[in-house]
Design a protein around this motif. Structure first.
Motif, PDB file in Angstrom:
ATOM      1  N   THR A 256      -1.219   0.132  15.756  1.00 15.14           N
ATOM      2  CA  THR A 256       0.027   0.784  15.328  1.00 15.14           C
ATOM      3  C   THR A 256       0.303   0.500  13.851  1.00 15.14           C
ATOM      4  OG1 THR A 256       1.233  -1.050  16.382  1.00 15.14           O
ATOM      5  CG2 THR A 256       1.144   1.026  17.568  1.00 15.14           C
ATOM      6  N   MET A 257      -0.090  -0.683  13.377  1.00  9.08           N
ATOM      7  CA  MET A 257       0.053  -0.962  11.948  1.00  9.08           C
ATOM      8  C   MET A 257      -0.831  -0.006  11.145  1.00  9.08           C
ATOM      9  SD  MET A 257      -0.208  -4.674  10.082  1.00  9.08           S
ATOM     10  CE  MET A 257       0.997  -5.478  11.114  1.00  9.08           C
ATOM     11  N   GLY A 260       0.912   3.298  11.007  1.00  7.21           N
ATOM     12  CA  GLY A 260       1.990   3.276  10.014  1.00  7.21           C
ATOM     13  C   GLY A 260       1.453   3.402   8.598  1.00  7.21           C
ATOM     14  N   ALA A 261       0.378   2.676   8.325  1.00  8.40           N
ATOM     15  CA  ALA A 261      -0.184   2.683   6.967  1.00  8.40           C
ATOM     16  C   ALA A 261      -0.844   4.020   6.647  1.00  8.40           C
ATOM     17  CB  ALA A 261      -1.177   1.544   6.810  1.00  8.40           C
ATOM     18  N   VAL A 266      -2.260   5.359   3.089  1.00 14.10           N
ATOM     19  CA  VAL A 266      -3.424   4.533   2.750  1.00 14.10           C
ATOM     20  C   VAL A 266      -4.472   4.666   3.849  1.00 14.10           C
ATOM     21  CG1 VAL A 266      -4.255   2.178   2.367  1.00 14.10           C
ATOM     22  CG2 VAL A 266      -2.092   2.896   1.388  1.00 14.10           C
TER      23      VAL A 266
ATOM     24  N   GLU B  40      14.463  10.170   0.004  1.00 17.75           N
ATOM     25  CA  GLU B  40      13.001  10.103   0.138  1.00 17.75           C
ATOM     26  C   GLU B  40      12.445   8.700  -0.110  1.00 17.75           C
ATOM     27  OE1 GLU B  40      14.511  11.993  -2.161  1.00 17.75           O
ATOM     28  OE2 GLU B  40      13.698  11.564  -4.147  1.00 17.75           O
ATOM     29  N   ILE B  73       4.356  -0.629  13.206  1.00 11.96           N
ATOM     30  CA  ILE B  73       4.269   0.624  12.448  1.00 11.96           C
ATOM     31  C   ILE B  73       5.004   0.463  11.115  1.00 11.96           C
ATOM     32  CG2 ILE B  73       4.885   3.081  12.400  1.00 11.96           C
ATOM     33  CD1 ILE B  73       4.607   3.084  15.476  1.00 11.96           C
ATOM     34  N   GLN B  75       5.605  -2.220   9.475  1.00  7.07           N
ATOM     35  CA  GLN B  75       4.871  -3.119   8.577  1.00  7.07           C
ATOM     36  C   GLN B  75       3.696  -2.386   7.925  1.00  7.07           C
ATOM     37  OE1 GLN B  75       4.521  -7.392  10.310  1.00  7.07           O
ATOM     38  NE2 GLN B  75       5.095  -6.115  12.023  1.00  7.07           N
ATOM     39  N   GLY B  76       3.061  -1.507   8.693  1.00  3.80           N
ATOM     40  CA  GLY B  76       1.973  -0.709   8.130  1.00  3.80           C
ATOM     41  C   GLY B  76       2.483   0.194   7.008  1.00  3.80           C
ATOM     42  N   VAL B  77       3.651   0.794   7.238  1.00  4.98           N
ATOM     43  CA  VAL B  77       4.238   1.670   6.217  1.00  4.98           C
ATOM     44  C   VAL B  77       4.515   0.867   4.953  1.00  4.98           C
ATOM     45  CG1 VAL B  77       6.250   3.087   5.627  1.00  4.98           C
ATOM     46  CG2 VAL B  77       5.250   3.254   7.918  1.00  4.98           C
ATOM     47  N   LEU B  79       3.166  -1.983   3.952  1.00  4.93           N
ATOM     48  CA  LEU B  79       1.934  -2.416   3.287  1.00  4.93           C
ATOM     49  C   LEU B  79       1.335  -1.276   2.474  1.00  4.93           C
ATOM     50  CD1 LEU B  79       0.273  -4.485   6.134  1.00  4.93           C
ATOM     51  CD2 LEU B  79       0.849  -5.375   3.868  1.00  4.93           C
ATOM     52  N   ALA B  80       1.439  -0.068   3.029  1.00  7.23           N
ATOM     53  CA  ALA B  80       0.859   1.084   2.350  1.00  7.23           C
ATOM     54  C   ALA B  80       1.687   1.496   1.148  1.00  7.23           C
ATOM     55  CB  ALA B  80       0.736   2.259   3.319  1.00  7.23           C
ATOM     56  N   ASN B  81       2.997   1.325   1.241  1.00  5.46           N
ATOM     57  CA  ASN B  81       3.852   1.738   0.126  1.00  5.46           C
ATOM     58  C   ASN B  81       5.034   0.785   0.006  1.00  5.46           C
ATOM     59  OD1 ASN B  81       5.496   2.902  -1.756  1.00  5.46           O
ATOM     60  ND2 ASN B  81       5.219   5.000  -1.000  1.00  5.46           N
ATOM     61  N   LEU B  84       8.723   1.817  -0.944  1.00  7.92           N
ATOM     62  CA  LEU B  84       9.679   2.381   0.002  1.00  7.92           C
ATOM     63  C   LEU B  84      10.585   1.289   0.552  1.00  7.92           C
ATOM     64  CD1 LEU B  84       7.294   4.546   2.233  1.00  7.92           C
ATOM     65  CD2 LEU B  84       9.023   5.462   0.663  1.00  7.92           C
ATOM     66  N   PHE B 263      -2.656  -8.340  -4.201  1.00  5.54           N
ATOM     67  CA  PHE B 263      -1.871  -7.174  -3.764  1.00  5.54           C
ATOM     68  C   PHE B 263      -0.970  -6.728  -4.904  1.00  5.54           C
ATOM     69  CE2 PHE B 263       0.860  -4.912  -0.599  1.00  5.54           C
ATOM     70  CZ  PHE B 263      -0.167  -4.266   0.058  1.00  5.54           C
ATOM     71  N   ARG B 264      -1.066  -5.447  -5.232  1.00  3.65           N
ATOM     72  CA  ARG B 264      -0.381  -4.992  -6.440  1.00  3.65           C
ATOM     73  C   ARG B 264       1.070  -4.619  -6.209  1.00  3.65           C
ATOM     74  NH1 ARG B 264      -5.536  -1.539  -8.117  1.00  3.65           N
ATOM     75  NH2 ARG B 264      -6.896  -3.333  -8.275  1.00  3.65           N
ATOM     76  N   LEU B 268       0.229   0.883  -2.793  1.00  2.00           N
ATOM     77  CA  LEU B 268      -1.195   1.059  -2.511  1.00  2.00           C
ATOM     78  C   LEU B 268      -1.510   2.547  -2.278  1.00  2.00           C
ATOM     79  CD1 LEU B 268      -3.646  -0.749  -2.229  1.00  2.00           C
ATOM     80  CD2 LEU B 268      -3.000  -1.192   0.131  1.00  2.00           C
ATOM     81  N   ALA B 269      -0.565   3.240  -1.673  1.00  2.00           N
ATOM     82  CA  ALA B 269      -0.761   4.662  -1.368  1.00  2.00           C
ATOM     83  C   ALA B 269      -0.936   5.506  -2.627  1.00  2.00           C
ATOM     84  CB  ALA B 269       0.418   5.193  -0.551  1.00  2.00           C
ATOM     85  N   GLN B 271      -2.683   4.520  -5.194  1.00  2.00           N
ATOM     86  CA  GLN B 271      -3.903   4.128  -5.890  1.00  2.00           C
ATOM     87  C   GLN B 271      -5.016   5.142  -5.698  1.00  2.00           C
ATOM     88  OE1 GLN B 271      -4.190  -0.402  -5.291  1.00  2.00           O
ATOM     89  NE2 GLN B 271      -6.283   0.326  -5.534  1.00  2.00           N
TER      90      GLN B 271
END
Lengths: 577, 288
Positions: A256-257, A260-261, A266, B40, B73, B75-77, B79-81, B84, B263-264, B268-269, B271
């Protein structure tokens, strides 16, 4: 001069079998030989018999061999368990400490080398693996300086003194055995290798490297055999690219992580084996329903339940194809070589974004963990395709949402990432309309189901079938997947010698099933045998269900935890009814 | 700058009239505007249940996932951005039953996200079964004789799991709740805000009146020090978990993102995905 031989080292787990194998094979790789490794290990850290086998060849090989030329044994158990594989006149290099005995009925030459004693004299018994490998290397008559270079790299970070001691250990082993044997053994004199620089790696490393090449910058995963090397590789390499690996609390969090990413833009993957895949099923449905790209690697091992966690099997196929409730589009691809492991990851990430679907890459334990020679990867072939990803949405009225699930001709809708202007939309696992808002309308339901399910109608990936079909109407069409290809090809050589004509197809696109492409091959063959490491003929089931020809299809199944041996495939093909 | 109205959309929530969740939605919208977000820039990730629908009722990016998995989910968001603002939200069943494992580990991990639990002590969408937050003896369709399991104390669990921001509020106290959500968003790390949100349909015990009678507002204790973990734990126990306000905050510990090597700061999204040939050659050389 011979063109190939097999070498095996056996001992107790934790005794240095792994490191010896690593140094030995690195040195062989430097000389340009083709290598194919097989690890026999148990699900524990120390203790228990373990052995690593390497097949060494002057020409490309992709299978373990039936027999063995040299066995290096740290204990009598290693001899007792493995001596039966030795070919007549084979060699055992064993530690004199345990008074090694050649089992009755085995015609092998024993070199009892004071391995432990020499190592202890140098300061530590830890170096016994160097004494042992030095001895077996010397018997092959290969240049010692190449071996020493590999030793230097293995121990370099521990300082010059340690390197020197280990090189001394190699020398002692080599000198002792050469004196006993009166020089290198002529019958093991390998022909020159082609000298071409090859890569030498396990499938999981090729997968990790492929992920990086594919632009994957995040991985969320939970450790499991035989998948953990992927996360271990990526955690070393992703920070330099701004990314990371998160070790999650379980596989549900991992998947699920990753969802989300991926939703946030990404390229993110997770990897697991059967038990983890089972836990991910509900989330895979979410990715399918929300059309979120997702890449999962399933390194199959022996199931069901905990099954045989360190053994070979290909029994998750049905779980990958059918897993998750309800109906979603999903792609399952099966790399069949180390090279595939690399290129297929790039393909998997592209497919996931182009079609906005979950993609499962299935390997098996032997492909994931077997260390093999590999052709250098072509940097210029790396292409990244993000599909219908847009950076900004069209000007929107108040309360108007971006049509993230717009009905289009090919079923794939424009995708926008959180943070983008004019892109706000909703994402939900509930059935939804074009903007992602929940909808129970029957008309909408049909449109959305059809949209999703028809996205993959025409999918046929790069080499979805790997076809080696020299015969127009072969006596036998052999079909396999994953790591079995090299074994099948070895058996085919022998079958050809017996006058049996064979074609070989490796199915790499498991789902959606490449029916149309496979049909003509099934038609032409007099008989078909489907070879797979499971008990219920799952691949054969897919073939029969999609393409028919049930009357022609025979099964060759192996589910005892070990990979097929070439002789088993040969024998079974000869005896087909 | 966006006002709270811009965080509204035209979807009518399917919550029962009088449900506490309405106020929580309003508080999130106000807090988002108060901290200066544009719609947004906000992602609301929610779980399953009545409260899980909240991501669809706010004009922002939103993902309504699967039961119990809002946190991974979210946390994934993040990490990716990391640019936000990420709010995870769901009910007590979502976060403290099926998703409890994720809750504890998200707290430990300490990514910079805000988790708002809409705690009604019951399962509403499935029409009235017991929750880990139900009181012992609480009678529901699934516990006709009364619940015989002890009540979970998420605040105590959060503190012992290493939480860096723990707050609790009541849906009727819009002012306090909004302020706490703002503080949670601004907190550099994981913020847990548990909100009592009465279920007017299935919970006839923990009603608005009941909460008003039983809640202990931390404002009553002017000397209360929310940076002291020991007194925070004591206060939770003393009040039987019924306290509201900012209970604990640790501003020293860095967020997970800030502790990842390499980690910048940039998302990350954003990049470039490509790899230089030189970098690739270096990676490949290790396998020679």
């Amino acid at each position: 001069m011979i063109s190939q031989l097999s070498w095996k080292i056996g001992g107790q787990q934790g005794e240095g079998v792994e490191s010896t194998d690593r140094i030995f094979s690195t040195a062989l790789n430097r000389l340009g030989y083709y290598l194919y490794g097989y690890r026999h290990f148990s699900s524990r850290i120390k203790g228990g018999h373990t052995n690593n086998k390497i097949r060494i060849s002057t020409y490309p090989i992709r299978a373990i061999s039936d027999d063995l030329d040299i066995l290096v044994a740290f204990d009598q158990e290693s001899i007792d368990l493995n001596a039966k594989e030795l070919r007549t006149g084979g060699v055992i290099v064993a530690d004199a400490k345990f008074n090694p005995v050649v089992p009755e009925g085995i015609d092998a030459r024993l070199f009892a080398v004071p391995i432990t004693k020499m190592a202890e004299e140098l300061g530590t018994s830890l170096m016994k693996n160097m004494v042992a490998s030095g001895a077996s290397w010397a018997l092959l008559g290969l240049p010692l300086e190449v071996f020493n270079k590999a030793v230097e790299e293995e121990f370099g970070r521990k300082g010059a003194a340690i390197v020197e001691k280990n090189i001394e250990a190699v020398k002692l082993g080599a000198e002792f055995v050469l004196e006993q044997a009166g020089g290198p053994l002529d019958e093991f004199k390998l022909g020159d290798a082609d000298g071409q620089q090859k890569l030498f790696m396990i499938g999981n490393e090729a997968i990790g490297l492929g992920c990086i090449a594919a632009g994957c910058r995040l991985m969320s995963a939970y450790p499991i055999t035989p998948a953990s090397e992927i996360m271990e590789y990526l955690i070393k390499k992703l920070p330099a690219l701004g990314g990371t690996v998160v070790q999650t609390e379980d596989e549900i969090a991992a998947v699920t992580m990753a969802i989300g990413a991926n939703y946030a833009g990404v390229r993110t993957m997770t990897a697991s084996a059967g038990p983890g895949l089972s836990l991910m099923m509900e989330a895979i449905g979410l990715a399918g329903m929300t059309e979120t790209p997702l890449v999962i690697v399933d390194t199959q091992r022996g199931g069901p339940s905990t099954g045989l966690p360190t053994k070979q099997e290909q029994s998750d196929l049905n779980a990958m194809v059918y897993g998750t409730h309800g109906e979603i589009p999903k792609i399952v691809i099966a790399p069949a070589s180390i090279e595939d492991c690399f290129y297929d990851m790039i393909e998997a990430f592209n497919l996931a974004e182009q079609y906005q679907v979950p993609v499962i890459v299935m390997t098996d334990l032997q492909l994931s963990l077997g260390k093999q020679s590999c052709e250098p990867f072509d940097f210029n072939s790396i292409q990244i395709n993000r599909g219908k990803l847009v950076e900004e949405g069209p000007e929107l009225e108040q309360h108007q949402l971006f049509k993230r699930y717009e009905l289009t001709e090919d079923g794939v809708s424009p995708r926008i990432l959180p943070g983008a202007k004019n892109g706000i939309h909703h994402v939900t696992g509930v059935e939804h309309d074009e903007t992602g808002r929940p909808s129970e309308s029957a008309t909408n339901r049909l449109k959305m189901m059809d949209k999703r399910l028809h996205k993959l109608d025409d999918l046929f990936i790069r080499e979805g079938l790997r076809v080696d079909a020299p015969n127009e109407t072969p006596d036998l069409l052999i079909i396999g997947m994953g790591s079995t290809g090299g074994t099948i090809d070895q058996a085919r050589e022998w079958l050809t010698n017996d006058g049996i004509t064979t074609n070989h197809i490796t199915i790499r696109q498991i789902h959606p099933f490449p029916t149309e492409q496979l049909l003509p091959h099934l038609q032409q063959a007099k008989k078909v045998v489907v070879i797979e490491n499971n008990a219920t003929a799952q691949l054969a089931g897919q073939i029969k269900m999609n393409a028919g020809f049930a009357e022609k299809i025979r099964n060759l199944l192996k589910y005892d935890g070990n990979p097929f041996l070439p002789s088993e495939v040969y024998k079974a093909c000869k005896e087909l009814d | 700058m966006a006002t709270f109205k811009e965080f509204r959309n035209n979807v009518k929530p399917n919550w029962c009239p009088g449900c506490g969740d309405f106020s929580i939605q309003a508080a999130i919208q106000r807090a988002a505007a108060n901290v200066g977000l544009e719609p947004e820039e906000l992602a609301v990730i929610s779980g399953i249940g009545c409260s899980g629908r909240i991501s669809g009722y706010i004009n922002a990016y939103g993902l309504h996932g699967i039961h119990g998995r809002a946190l991974p989910i979210a946390q994934g968001v993040k990490l990716a951005n990391r640019e936000l603002t990420v709010i995870a939200s769901g009910g007590d069943g979502d976060g403290f039953a099926i998703g409890m494992g994720h809750t504890v580990h998200a707290i430990r991990r300490n990514l910079n996200i805000t988790y708002i639990v809409m705690d009604n002590q019951i399962y509403g969408l499935t029409k009235g079964q017991t929750s880990p937050r139900s009181a012992e003896g609480f009678k529901t369709k699934s516990t006709p004789e009364g619940s015989i399991e002890s009540t979970l104390s998420p605040l105590e669990i959060a503190l012992s799991a290493g939480a860096t921001f723990v707050a609790q509020s009541f849906s009727s106290d819009l002012k306090q709740l909004t302020a706490l959500i703002e503080a949670g968003i601004k907190h550099e790390g994981f913020s847990l805000i548990n909100v009592f949100s009465p279920c007017v349909t299935f919970n006839k015990i923990n009603t608005y009146d009941w909460f008003k009678e039983n809640i202990v507002n931390l404002e009553q204790f002017p000397d209360y020090d929310p940076t002291n973990r020991v007194t925070a734990m004591n206060k939770i126990m003393e009040t039987n978990g019924m306290l509201t306000g900012l209970i604990y905050q640790n501003t020293v510990r860095k967020s997970y993102e800030d502790m990842i090597t390499g980690f910048r700061q940039e998302a990350l999204a954003k990049q470039d995905l490509s790899l230089s040939e030189e970098h690739f050659a270096k990676l490949v050389a290790e396998f020679k």
